[in-house]
Enzyme design. Structure first.
Site, PDB file in Angstrom:
ATOM      1  N   HIS A  51       2.861  -6.436   5.329  1.00 39.37           N
ATOM      2  CA  HIS A  51       1.769  -5.552   5.740  1.00 39.37           C
ATOM      3  C   HIS A  51       1.627  -5.435   7.258  1.00 39.37           C
ATOM      4  O   HIS A  51       1.589  -4.337   7.798  1.00 39.37           O
ATOM      5  CB  HIS A  51       0.455  -6.017   5.106  1.00 39.37           C
ATOM      6  CG  HIS A  51      -0.595  -4.949   4.980  1.00 39.37           C
ATOM      7  ND1 HIS A  51      -0.310  -3.638   4.706  1.00 39.37           N
ATOM      8  CD2 HIS A  51      -1.948  -5.014   5.094  1.00 39.37           C
ATOM      9  CE1 HIS A  51      -1.432  -2.943   4.644  1.00 39.37           C
ATOM     10  NE2 HIS A  51      -2.440  -3.749   4.884  1.00 39.37           N
TER      11      HIS A  51
ATOM     12  N   HIS B 281       3.246  -5.571  10.760  1.00 42.95           N
ATOM     13  CA  HIS B 281       4.637  -5.387  11.160  1.00 42.95           C
ATOM     14  C   HIS B 281       4.997  -6.314  12.317  1.00 42.95           C
ATOM     15  O   HIS B 281       5.175  -5.888  13.460  1.00 42.95           O
ATOM     16  CB  HIS B 281       4.897  -3.926  11.519  1.00 42.95           C
ATOM     17  CG  HIS B 281       4.592  -3.003  10.389  1.00 42.95           C
ATOM     18  ND1 HIS B 281       4.352  -1.669  10.533  1.00 42.95           N
ATOM     19  CD2 HIS B 281       4.476  -3.256   9.045  1.00 42.95           C
ATOM     20  CE1 HIS B 281       4.101  -1.126   9.348  1.00 42.95           C
ATOM     21  NE2 HIS B 281       4.171  -2.070   8.435  1.00 42.95           N
TER      22      HIS B 281
ATOM     23  N   HIS C 211      -4.676  -4.617  10.773  1.00 43.66           N
ATOM     24  CA  HIS C 211      -5.124  -4.935   9.411  1.00 43.66           C
ATOM     25  C   HIS C 211      -6.144  -6.067   9.332  1.00 43.66           C
ATOM     26  O   HIS C 211      -6.178  -6.799   8.350  1.00 43.66           O
ATOM     27  CB  HIS C 211      -3.921  -5.260   8.508  1.00 43.66           C
ATOM     28  CG  HIS C 211      -2.957  -4.118   8.386  1.00 43.66           C
ATOM     29  ND1 HIS C 211      -3.335  -2.888   7.915  1.00 43.66           N
ATOM     30  CD2 HIS C 211      -1.639  -4.020   8.699  1.00 43.66           C
ATOM     31  CE1 HIS C 211      -2.285  -2.080   7.934  1.00 43.66           C
ATOM     32  NE2 HIS C 211      -1.250  -2.743   8.404  1.00 43.66           N
TER      33      HIS C 211
ATOM     34  N   ASN D  82       0.820  -1.215   0.000  1.00 45.06           N
ATOM     35  CA  ASN D  82       0.000   0.000   0.000  1.00 45.06           C
ATOM     36  C   ASN D  82       0.856   1.270   0.000  1.00 45.06           C
ATOM     37  O   ASN D  82       0.449   2.302  -0.520  1.00 45.06           O
ATOM     38  CB  ASN D  82      -0.962   0.003   1.192  1.00 45.06           C
ATOM     39  CG  ASN D  82      -0.284  -0.318   2.503  1.00 45.06           C
ATOM     40  OD1 ASN D  82       0.459  -1.291   2.598  1.00 45.06           O
ATOM     41  ND2 ASN D  82      -0.511   0.499   3.506  1.00 45.06           N
TER      42      ASN D  82
HETATM   43 FE   LIG Z   1       1.474  -2.410   4.108  1.00 45.73          FE
END
Ligand SMILES: [Fe+2]
Ligand SMILES: *[C@@H]1O[C@H](CO)[C@@H](O)[C@H](O)[C@H]1NC(C)=O
Ligand SMILES: *[C@@H]1O[C@H](CO)[C@@H](O)[C@H](O)[C@H]1NC(C)=O
Ligand SMILES: *[C@@H]1O[C@H](CO)[C@@H](O)[C@H](O)[C@H]1NC(C)=O
Ligand SMILES: *[C@@H]1O[C@H](CO)[C@@H](O)[C@H](O)[C@H]1NC(C)=O
Length: 437
Positions: A337, A339, A308, A214
């Site tokens: 994505h 972490h 997420h 992203n």
């Molecule tokens: Fe990401």
């Protein structure tokens, strides 16, 4: 005295400790985020003489070819001189030059030259642009097992990134695979340049195969309506070589491994270009030639971190593609994505399944946003290991049947093997043949 010292150290750490929850065996005190390194790198940029190659990185381009990519601030020749002994760059090849604009930023000249055919498992020496420029070298991957992948997502450019890169550079890997979120430039295009400089020592020396996250989208409504402008210009991957129509998804084959790189932020629904391409690409895989089959994607389809959860790029993509991936007997799916690090058992449709892929989240490269340290409680049965620490992964494939996955935590400046598992390729498990989803 020692005890006192230790106690003080613990006290001073306490403020910075994060607790991952639900995971007992790793009593590791997580340090705080480290600072972004772009200041010294920006200083270096100011020393730039205009035509010296910078941000050199290499990537596989079809069988036995290597793409050499670099940037010069001003105009310079688009040629690579190379050979197998230092100083004797007897072969040469020309390529293409690209530039891009982003708001008020105008990139330098982006050079891409494909060289080859090259001999496997061989060191090549090369110079970009000028026969007199700095000589770099790289080693081509082997054509047969064993082969070692370094895998790391969500890299960024902080003190932790530096630590992760130091550890990777000592691992004697053949290829680096990056499941997205590279520079964390986040619209500030000069930070793509500083990232390119930070990774050059490694990325000029071994192929770096990346997909996008992203943080690569960088679209701004009205002002800059195109997505992935910088990523696509700077990190050209072998998509044409794998019959893909987009740099955002492609595949490559090396030493008995077929690797499919997917795009989480590009249409993936049945009928989309990406879906049709994945279907065709998986159909073409010959497990006698490439017994190992790996998929790499940014947003994880399996994730028990609180970060997420429920995002479309995870939930809907899993819905669209899981059957294809399962039906093709993919051995492992690597994502970023989130972490943190997490490894699942073999799964299909949320249940343990001996013929499903192992899902691994390896988004712990060291970016400026820090760690995702809150986990869902209780830990789902299919989640075998999870921990929010910086680190990287190594996947060493010894032969057609056996591969060893190891997660190395940054502890803090030392790399410590903290999770390890042997994987058997699904191609070698007869009970998994001929099952369709
Ligand atoms: Fe990401
Ligand atoms: C390759 O690039 C060099 C340096 O710019 C140039 O002299 C040469 O003519 C080019 N060769 C071809 C075939 O374009
Ligand atoms: C990266 O880490 C190495 C080893 O710890 C250190 O010598 C070097 O100064 C660091 N680089 C930056 C830019 O912080
Ligand atoms: C690409 O497509 C061509 C034509 O269909 C085919 O011959 C070739 O094997 C394909 N290559 C790859 C890497 O998919
Ligand atoms: C494959 O490698 C593993 C691990 O080194 C070893 O135990 C096994 O015997 C090897 N298999 C073959 C067929 O060589």
């Amino acid at each position: 005295m020692l005890i006192m010292k230790g106690f003080l150290a613990v006290l001073s750490f306490a403020a910075a400790v994060y607790y991952s929850g639900g995971f007992g065996s790793a009593a590791y005190k997580r340090p705080p985020p480290r600072e972004t390194l772009f200041r010294p790198l920006l200083d270096a940029l100011e020393d730039d003489d205009g035509t010296s190659p910078q941000q050199v990185h290499i990537s596989l381009s079809g069988e036995n070819n290597m793409r050499i990519s670099w940037i010069t601030s001003d105009s310079s020749p688009d040629v690579v001189y190379y050979g197998t002994s230092p100083g004797a760059n007897t072969r040469s090849a020309n390529g293409t030059i690209d530039r891009y604009d982003y708001l008020t930023y105008v990139s330098g000249e982006i050079h891409n030259v494909i060289i080859g055919p090259l001999t496997p498992d061989t060191v090549y020496y090369y110079r970009c642009g000028w026969i007199s420029s700095t000589e770099f070298n790289f080693k081509t991957p082997p054509s047969q097992f064993p082969i070692k992948f370094a895998i790391i997502g969500d890299l960024g450019q902080t003190g932790w990134t530096n630590s992760t890169l130091q550890h990777i550079s000592k691992s004697n890997y053949d290829i680096l695979v990056l499941p997205g979120d590279l520079s964390y430039a986040d619209f500030i295009q000069r930070l793509w340049d500083t990232f390119g400089r930070l990774v050059q020592p490694l990325a000029s020396n071994r192929p770096w195969m990346v997909t996008q996250g992203n943080h690569e989208i960088e679209e701004i409504p009205i002002l800059h309506s195109e997505s992935f402008t910088s990523y696509n210009a700077r990190w050209v991957m072998p998509y044409k070589e794998s019959n893909s129509s987009s740099n955002l998804y492609y595949s490559f084959e090396v030493a008995g491994v077929h690797v499919v790189m997917l795009g989480s932020y590009t249409d993936f629904e049945p009928g989309s270009d990406q879906y049709r391409w994945v279907q065709a690409d998986l159909n073409m895989v010959d497990r006698r030639k490439t017994p190992w089959l790996i998929v790499v994607v940014h947003a994880p389809w399996y994730n028990s971190n609180e970060a997420h959860q429920g995002e479309s790029e995870s939930v809907d993509m899993k819905k669209a593609l899981e059957d294809l991936i399962y039906g093709a007997r993919v051995d492992a799916v690597f994502a970023g994505h989130v972490h943190a690090y997490e490894r699942f058992v073999r799964v299909y449709k949320d249940k343990a399944d001996a013929c499903g892929p192992v899902y691994i989240t390896i988004g712990d490269g060291g970016n400026r946003e820090g760690l995702a340290s809150k986990y869902m409680d209780p830990q789902p049965k299919i989640s075998a290991f999870r921990e929010a620490s910086f680190g990287h992964g190594q996947f060493e494939i010894f032969n057609a049947t056996h591969g060893l996955w190891t997660w190395h935590r940054n502890d803090d400046d030392i790399s410590v093997a903290s999770d390890q598992i042997w994987l058997k390729s699904l191609a070698s498990i007869s009970a998994c043949h001929d099952i369709t989803a």
